[in-house]
Design an enzyme around this catalytic site. Structure first.
Site, PDB file in Angstrom:
ATOM      1  N   HIS A  71       0.838  -1.195   0.000  1.00  0.00           N
ATOM      2  CA  HIS A  71       0.000   0.000   0.000  1.00  0.00           C
ATOM      3  C   HIS A  71       0.878   1.253   0.000  1.00  0.00           C
ATOM      4  O   HIS A  71       1.751   1.399   0.858  1.00  0.00           O
ATOM      5  CB  HIS A  71      -0.892   0.040   1.251  1.00  0.00           C
ATOM      6  CG  HIS A  71      -1.680  -1.209   1.473  1.00  0.00           C
ATOM      7  ND1 HIS A  71      -2.129  -1.593   2.716  1.00  0.00           N
ATOM      8  CD2 HIS A  71      -2.100  -2.175   0.608  1.00  0.00           C
ATOM      9  CE1 HIS A  71      -2.797  -2.734   2.622  1.00  0.00           C
ATOM     10  NE2 HIS A  71      -2.789  -3.110   1.350  1.00  0.00           N
ATOM     11  N   TYR A 134       3.576   2.236  13.687  1.00  0.00           N
ATOM     12  CA  TYR A 134       4.007   3.284  12.774  1.00  0.00           C
ATOM     13  C   TYR A 134       3.369   4.631  13.128  1.00  0.00           C
ATOM     14  O   TYR A 134       2.231   4.717  13.562  1.00  0.00           O
ATOM     15  CB  TYR A 134       3.716   2.923  11.316  1.00  0.00           C
ATOM     16  CG  TYR A 134       2.318   2.439  10.996  1.00  0.00           C
ATOM     17  CD1 TYR A 134       1.376   3.288  10.444  1.00  0.00           C
ATOM     18  CD2 TYR A 134       1.952   1.109  11.245  1.00  0.00           C
ATOM     19  CE1 TYR A 134       0.101   2.849  10.144  1.00  0.00           C
ATOM     20  CE2 TYR A 134       0.682   0.657  10.934  1.00  0.00           C
ATOM     21  CZ  TYR A 134      -0.251   1.528  10.389  1.00  0.00           C
ATOM     22  OH  TYR A 134      -1.510   1.078  10.096  1.00  0.00           O
TER      23      TYR A 134
END
Length: 468
Positions: A71, A134
């Site tokens: 992605h 993240y």
């Protein structure tokens, strides 16, 4: 899982531009381990972009072999492992020469990686109970989903050597259906917005960036700087840079009550709106300043000279500079005696020469012309080279001259006689007229912008080209 403790914080470039792998210090004892997963001061000093994360996400994966991606999202990410181990794979899906470049690495809690906007991200867990974390610098939204770019995990061109074959791994049906590289829609760059695009500088920027879809131009009809709604309605997530080519430049009219209001509205209030927008959305703001911020006492003006404006116009430009200077990512491009497409001093003198008029021109104001094509080139140079942010003087190079000397040059180049131009002092020229006070010395030092690698052409050659 074995983790190497007490490594030095360090960075390593990868084959994908902007993707950087970091070794993180992890400190452990009999109780477990600790690490600074994100330490802005240290990491920025090491070269990590100060990307201003706003959201922290964690993906927990129960089984080894869980595979997610590829992605590419419209924001930057700083990725690390909280516990367990992953095989990470990254593919550049940005529009440009590095499209399709691949980098892979195994990450445990002692590594982290920075992934810029548009780089495809994927990982495969190598241990059970792996937590993948993240930081991102934009909030997820439904609108943003339409800007995602995807690549199939099994793409033959990327040819990622997954440790656990994909047919044995856990994949989502969506990830299985992503396109191959040949069918991927590359993610375009964030845009540059040029406001004031119908003025002299705006027209030069239009010519310079002609055909570049990443640069958007807006005149007053498309983007009214005087309207707070124009700022609010713009989706600034799609932009990286604003070039402010708009300004109120009617120096004498600015001394009137109506002109004063208009000058402050355009040169200060509207600029403050742009500055606030740049700060809120982490944009680069390019703003064009003027020699009129100085009183002309100094023979040559450097970038660090304190402003001492003599006129309302000069005051508004100095105030606009002060506003822009608080934007972390800013370029103030200070220029003088601007010549571009449309009505200007050079065109006026050329018309007088053609008509046989013998003008008296001011001979005690000294400076250099600046052609808009060179201002535009200088702005592009600062942006493309990533020059240090701050203020840069930018005029054409060459021996400084008075307005009268430049007028004589124009007459000569136009086929008339230099002697047709006579000199007159500023005091005598404006005696009895309602006019703003001008600085007598407008010479701007070019050392700083030359040190940044941009060398403005000599004004005399540009003048000859301009007059054909």
């Amino acid at each position: 899982m074995s983790i190497e403790f007490s490594k030095q914080l360090s960075a390593r470039e990868t084959p994908i531009p902007g993707v950087v792998l970091y070794e993180l210090p992890v400190y452990g004892d009999n109780r477990g381990w600790f690490k600074e997963n994100w330490q802005r001061e240290k990491m920025v000093a090491l070269g990590l972009p100060d990307f201003k994360p706003v959201q922290n996400n964690i993906s927990f994966n129960e089984k080894a072999g869980t595979t997610r991606g590829i992605h590419a999202e419209p924001w930057d990410k700083f990725i690390s492992v909280a516990t367990g181990k992953i095989f990470g794979a990254w593919v550049d899906l940005r529009q440009g020469p590095s499209f399709g470049a691949v980098f892979t690495a195994e990450l445990d809690p002692s590594q982290a990686i920075f992934i810029p906007r548009g780089v495809g991200n994927a990982f495969q867990t190598l241990e059970d109970n792996t937590a993948y974390t993240y930081l991102v610098n934009d909030h997820w939204s439904a609108d943003a989903q339409g800007q995602y770019t995807f690549l199939n995990l099994a793409d033959e061109t990327a040819a990622i050597d997954w440790p656990i074959p994909l047919e044995e791994a856990e994949l989502s049906d969506k990830d299985k259906a992503h396109p191959r590289l040949a069918d991927v829609r590359p993610m375009g760059p964030r845009k540059t917005l040029v406001v004031g695009a119908n003025g002299q500088l705006g027209k030069a920027l239009r010519k310079l960036y002609e055909g570049d879809a990443s640069v958007e131009f807006a005149g007053r009809a498309e983007f009214d700087l005087g309207s707070p709604e124009a700022i609010a309605e713009k989706n600034w997530k799609n932009y990286s840079t604003i070039i402010n080519a708009a300004a109120y430049t009617a120096v004498d009219t600015a001394e009137t009550p109506e002109g004063r209001q208009a000058a402050w509205q355009t040169n200060v209030t509207a600029v403050a709106r742009l500055a606030r927008t740049a700060i809120e959305h982490d944009l680069t703001l390019v703003h064009v300043s003027s020699d009129y911020v100085f009183d002309g006492t100094a023979k040559t003006h450097t970038e660090d000279e304190a402003p001492t404006p003599l006129s309302v116009y000069g005051q508004t430009k100095a105030a606009g500079d002060a506003v822009v200077s608080v934007v972390p990512r800013h370029y103030i491009v200070r220029t003088s005696w601007v010549i571009g497409e449309g009505n200007n001093f050079v065109r006026t003198m050329a018309n007088l020469a053609a008509r046989g008029v013998r003008p008296a021109v001011v001979n005690d104001q000294i400076g250099r012309l600046t052609f808009t094509s060179d201002i535009a080139d200088g702005i592009r140079h600062l942006l493309e080279t990533g020059a240090p942010y701050g203020t840069y003087n930018l005029t054409n190079d060459g021996e400084p001259k008075s307005w009268a000397e430049i007028a004589a040059d124009v007459f000569e180049l136009s086929g008339a006689s230099r002697s047709d131009v006579s000199g007159i002092s500023t005091y005598e020229y404006f005696k009895g007229k309602d006019a703003a006070t001008r600085p007598l010395h407008s010479i701007l030092s070019l050392h700083k912008i030359q040190a940044a690698g941009f060398h403005p052409p000599v004004g005399e050659s540009r003048l000859a080209d301009y007059l054909g």
